[in-house]
Design an enzyme around this catalytic site. Structure first.
Site, PDB file in Angstrom:
ATOM      1  N   ASP A  59     -29.229  14.105  21.184  1.00 44.06           N
ATOM      2  CA  ASP A  59     -29.595  12.727  21.292  1.00 44.06           C
ATOM      3  C   ASP A  59     -31.026  13.027  22.067  1.00 44.06           C
ATOM      4  O   ASP A  59     -31.947  12.256  21.556  1.00 44.06           O
ATOM      5  CB  ASP A  59     -28.898  12.154  22.441  1.00 44.06           C
ATOM      6  CG  ASP A  59     -27.328  11.678  21.523  1.00 44.06           C
ATOM      7  OD1 ASP A  59     -27.461  11.906  20.519  1.00 44.06           O
ATOM      8  OD2 ASP A  59     -26.572  11.355  22.406  1.00 44.06           O
ATOM      9  N   GLY A 106     -22.869   4.032  20.390  1.00 47.41           N
ATOM     10  CA  GLY A 106     -22.953   5.392  19.529  1.00 47.41           C
ATOM     11  C   GLY A 106     -24.439   5.406  18.939  1.00 47.41           C
ATOM     12  O   GLY A 106     -24.680   6.404  18.146  1.00 47.41           O
ATOM     13  N   SER A 132     -26.876   6.288  21.334  1.00 45.81           N
ATOM     14  CA  SER A 132     -27.646   6.999  22.255  1.00 45.81           C
ATOM     15  C   SER A 132     -28.328   6.124  23.318  1.00 45.81           C
ATOM     16  O   SER A 132     -29.427   6.417  23.771  1.00 45.81           O
ATOM     17  CB  SER A 132     -28.557   7.892  21.498  1.00 45.81           C
ATOM     18  OG  SER A 132     -28.925   8.920  22.697  1.00 45.81           O
ATOM     19  N   SER A 133     -27.817   5.023  23.722  1.00 41.64           N
ATOM     20  CA  SER A 133     -28.463   4.057  24.421  1.00 41.64           C
ATOM     21  C   SER A 133     -28.377   4.704  26.060  1.00 41.64           C
ATOM     22  O   SER A 133     -29.316   4.988  26.747  1.00 41.64           O
ATOM     23  CB  SER A 133     -27.868   2.842  24.948  1.00 41.64           C
ATOM     24  OG  SER A 133     -26.207   3.065  25.373  1.00 41.64           O
ATOM     25  N   ARG A 188     -31.113   6.587  18.645  1.00 40.10           N
ATOM     26  CA  ARG A 188     -31.065   7.427  17.364  1.00 40.10           C
ATOM     27  C   ARG A 188     -29.791   6.915  16.811  1.00 40.10           C
ATOM     28  O   ARG A 188     -28.806   6.578  17.278  1.00 40.10           O
ATOM     29  CB  ARG A 188     -30.925   8.862  17.847  1.00 40.10           C
ATOM     30  CG  ARG A 188     -29.918   9.453  18.682  1.00 40.10           C
ATOM     31  CD  ARG A 188     -28.805   9.951  17.567  1.00 40.10           C
ATOM     32  NE  ARG A 188     -27.575  10.342  18.411  1.00 40.10           N
ATOM     33  CZ  ARG A 188     -26.470   9.242  18.480  1.00 40.10           C
ATOM     34  NH1 ARG A 188     -26.672   8.505  18.057  1.00 40.10           N
ATOM     35  NH2 ARG A 188     -25.534   9.756  19.318  1.00 40.10           N
ATOM     36  N   LYS A 192     -18.584   7.550  26.648  1.00 42.92           N
ATOM     37  CA  LYS A 192     -18.044   8.799  26.900  1.00 42.92           C
ATOM     38  C   LYS A 192     -17.855   9.408  28.232  1.00 42.92           C
ATOM     39  O   LYS A 192     -16.876  10.202  28.514  1.00 42.92           O
ATOM     40  CB  LYS A 192     -19.274   9.957  26.412  1.00 42.92           C
ATOM     41  CG  LYS A 192     -19.472   9.529  24.811  1.00 42.92           C
ATOM     42  CD  LYS A 192     -20.671  10.694  24.443  1.00 42.92           C
ATOM     43  CE  LYS A 192     -21.882  10.691  24.920  1.00 42.92           C
ATOM     44  NZ  LYS A 192     -22.768  11.415  24.361  1.00 42.92           N
ATOM     45  N   GLU A 250     -21.897  15.196  12.905  1.00 45.32           N
ATOM     46  CA  GLU A 250     -21.262  14.830  14.277  1.00 45.32           C
ATOM     47  C   GLU A 250     -20.373  15.607  15.004  1.00 45.32           C
ATOM     48  O   GLU A 250     -19.561  16.403  14.327  1.00 45.32           O
ATOM     49  CB  GLU A 250     -20.524  13.369  14.000  1.00 45.32           C
ATOM     50  CG  GLU A 250     -20.507  12.251  14.735  1.00 45.32           C
ATOM     51  CD  GLU A 250     -21.926  11.785  14.921  1.00 45.32           C
ATOM     52  OE1 GLU A 250     -22.665  12.097  15.691  1.00 45.32           O
ATOM     53  OE2 GLU A 250     -22.570  11.086  13.844  1.00 45.32           O
ATOM     54  N   HIS A 251     -20.537  15.893  16.069  1.00 43.32           N
ATOM     55  CA  HIS A 251     -19.772  16.888  16.956  1.00 43.32           C
ATOM     56  C   HIS A 251     -19.933  18.076  16.698  1.00 43.32           C
ATOM     57  O   HIS A 251     -19.022  18.866  16.836  1.00 43.32           O
ATOM     58  CB  HIS A 251     -18.226  16.259  16.917  1.00 43.32           C
ATOM     59  CG  HIS A 251     -17.942  15.180  17.736  1.00 43.32           C
ATOM     60  ND1 HIS A 251     -17.755  14.885  19.105  1.00 43.32           N
ATOM     61  CD2 HIS A 251     -17.310  13.866  17.363  1.00 43.32           C
ATOM     62  CE1 HIS A 251     -17.184  13.992  19.561  1.00 43.32           C
ATOM     63  NE2 HIS A 251     -17.385  13.108  18.412  1.00 43.32           N
ATOM     64  N   ASP A 271     -23.311  19.744  17.352  1.00 39.09           N
ATOM     65  CA  ASP A 271     -24.473  20.250  18.290  1.00 39.09           C
ATOM     66  C   ASP A 271     -24.084  21.038  19.319  1.00 39.09           C
ATOM     67  O   ASP A 271     -24.519  21.969  19.731  1.00 39.09           O
ATOM     68  CB  ASP A 271     -25.502  18.985  18.532  1.00 39.09           C
ATOM     69  CG  ASP A 271     -24.649  17.780  19.483  1.00 39.09           C
ATOM     70  OD1 ASP A 271     -23.514  17.872  19.267  1.00 39.09           O
ATOM     71  OD2 ASP A 271     -25.450  17.279  20.353  1.00 39.09           O
TER      72      ASP A 271
END
Length: 487
Positions: free
Chosen positions: A198, A151, A153-154, A45, A242, A51-52, A54
């Site tokens: 994500d 970034g 979302s893998s 996605r 992360k 951003e940051h 959720d």
């Protein structure tokens, strides 16, 4: 928006005639001397804006990519788990899976987790959901074309694909919202305290539209994007993971502590439970603009020491560590609460403005100049430019906030954003930050010119990348659908 039960099921379709899937099946045959029973596909996605926030309880606006994670799977009689990757450079993994406890996520502190640990996260979550009532072991073969640590979302897509594959292999019925929430919880086994965006977009995405995702309860509403808008994703060539540092979790706990201090300072006793910044807004009954003013009034210090927070919350350091901090943030002694809370409330306002503009455009299908010739940009000012420019300004303001208040950008990301400005294209970092990608809002007629400019000025001149290799790092994208099971 579809609300019926059938629509909420992950769709099951026939395996398409697709070169990549065909290659995956061939490799599966070589690895396991058998045919896969089914293949799960979960997209990556890109988050357009939001951003940051959720994990602070606020809505976000992502879309699903065409890039995805595929897992070919076969059920086996013995309760064993085989995990392999189509790329031979990745290590194989094997374990028995009699119980939830058999799945051990092994990762050294401050180190990058092995790739299969993300698969194990999904399986561990599935086992917990099934209360260890499993009937089959599984053979997995993973293939992904989402750039790792980008970034996009893998890692979450891999967790989600593994969880869905294991549940489907056990014939367990699940709906999209249920499994999205389950996968969000599952990723925490790797040590990352995310918010669920994500996983939500991975399962709830719809083709041709972004999704306005809200939490508690989890819901997704399609948002039609401007017809002339194309989103371009460009990799900064700086990788961010992360789970390998405490940068991400540090921001999460700083938001927790900011929320707690705001609540306590305004007479809202919340006990020792964790509250989010959105919960505090609800408790106080204030608007986002009022919360921004309150942050400046209450959290006036630039840095709070650990002992100061303990004093304000009447907690011992041990209690603060155990209740509010994560294992990899308990060593911290300084916290930036004002900056993080300001970003969250201002970013939440930008999301609402972005969605409102898109909805107005969708209603009248004309250039949006705002009510009475203006539109709020999320920071209280008004503009009268065309709609794409206004939406772009919101994205640029988001990046500025992420760079200065949230401090999660990277020099390569900032350089991409600056280069984009030279063509009057607005962009922002997307994903957690500290590397990864930017997303840019580009008029359709300028996409080719914009991408060529990025290739020349960033990838060739700045990064010295061979021109024949650059196209895998930058691409235009349109919203794709969510998870699918092929049989």
């Amino acid at each position: 928006m579809c609300n019926n039960t059938k629509c909420d099921k992950v769709p099951v379709k026939e395996i398409p005639s697709d070169t990549r899937i065909g290659n995956l099946i061939n490799i599966f045959r070589e690895e396991y001397d058998a045919e896969p029973d089914f293949i799960v596909k979960v997209p990556g996605r890109v988050n357009i804006i939001g951003e940051h926030i959720d994990y602070c309880g606020y809505p976000v606006l992502p879309l699903a990519l065409e890039q995805d994670i595929l897992i070919a799977s076969k059920k086996i009689s013995k309760l064993e788990l085989f995990i392999r990757n189509s790329d031979k450079k990745y290590r194989k993994y094997y374990t028995q899976i009699n119980t939830f406890e058999d799945i051990v996520i092994q990762s050294e502190p401050q180190s990058k987790p092995e790739w299969y640990n993300y698969v194990l996260c999904g399986i561990k979550g599935a086992l917990e959901y099934l209360n260890n009532e499993i009937f089959y072991g599984m053979q997995f073969l993973v293939d992904g074309n989402i750039p790792p640590a980008s970034g996009l979302s893998s890692s979450s897509a891999l967790v989600s694909a593994a969880c869905l594959s294991f549940l489907h292999g056990q014939d367990a019925p699940t709906n999209k919202t249920e499994i999205a929430s389950l996968c969000a919880r599952s990723e925490r086994y790797i040590g990352t305290v995310g918010g669920g965006m994500d996983q939500a977009i991975a399962f709830l995405a719809e083709k041709y539209s972004a999704q306005y995702i809200t939490f508690r309860p989890l819901k997704a509403e399609p948002v039609a994007l401007p017809e002339n808008a194309v989103f371009v994703v460009a990799h900064s060539l700086a990788e961010a993971n992360k789970a390998a540092t405490n940068d991400f979790n540090r921001r999460v706990i700083e938001c927790r502590l900011a929320a707690k201090l705001l609540a306590e300072a305004n007479g809202q006793a919340t006990g020792k439970r964790i509250v989010t910044l959105s919960e505090v807004q609800t408790l106080l009954g204030k608007s986002l603009e009022e919360m921004i003013a309150l942050v400046k009034e209450v959290l006036f210090k630039n840095v709070y020491m650990k002992h100061e927070i303990c004093d304000k919350l009447n907690l011992t350091e041990t209690e603060l560590n155990d209740i509010y901090l994560t294992p990899n943030t308990r060593n911290l002694t300084e916290f930036k609460l004002k900056q993080r809370a300001l970003h969250v409330y201002e970013e939440a306002s930008r999301v609402e403005s972005f969605r409102s503009i898109c909805e107005d455009l969708s209603k009248d299908n004309t250039t949006h100049n705002g009510r009475n010739g203006s539109v709020t940009n999320g920071n209280g000012s008004a503009t009268s430019f065309d709609s794409l420019h206004v939406l772009g300004e919101l994205m640029s303001a988001s990046h500025k906030s992420l760079k200065e208040l949230y401090e999660c950008s990277h020099e390569n990301l900032d350089h991409l954003v600056d280069i984009s400005k030279q063509m009057n294209v607005h962009s922002r970092l997307t994903g957690a930050g500290w590397g990864g990608c930017i997303v840019a809002l580009c008029p359709k007629e300028r996409v080719k010119e914009y991408i060529e400019m990025l290739i020349d000025k960033f990838y060739i001149q700045y990064c010295n990348i061979d021109k024949n290799q650059v196209h895998k790092y930058v691409f235009a994208t349109t919203p794709n659908h969510g998870a699918i099971i092929y049989k």
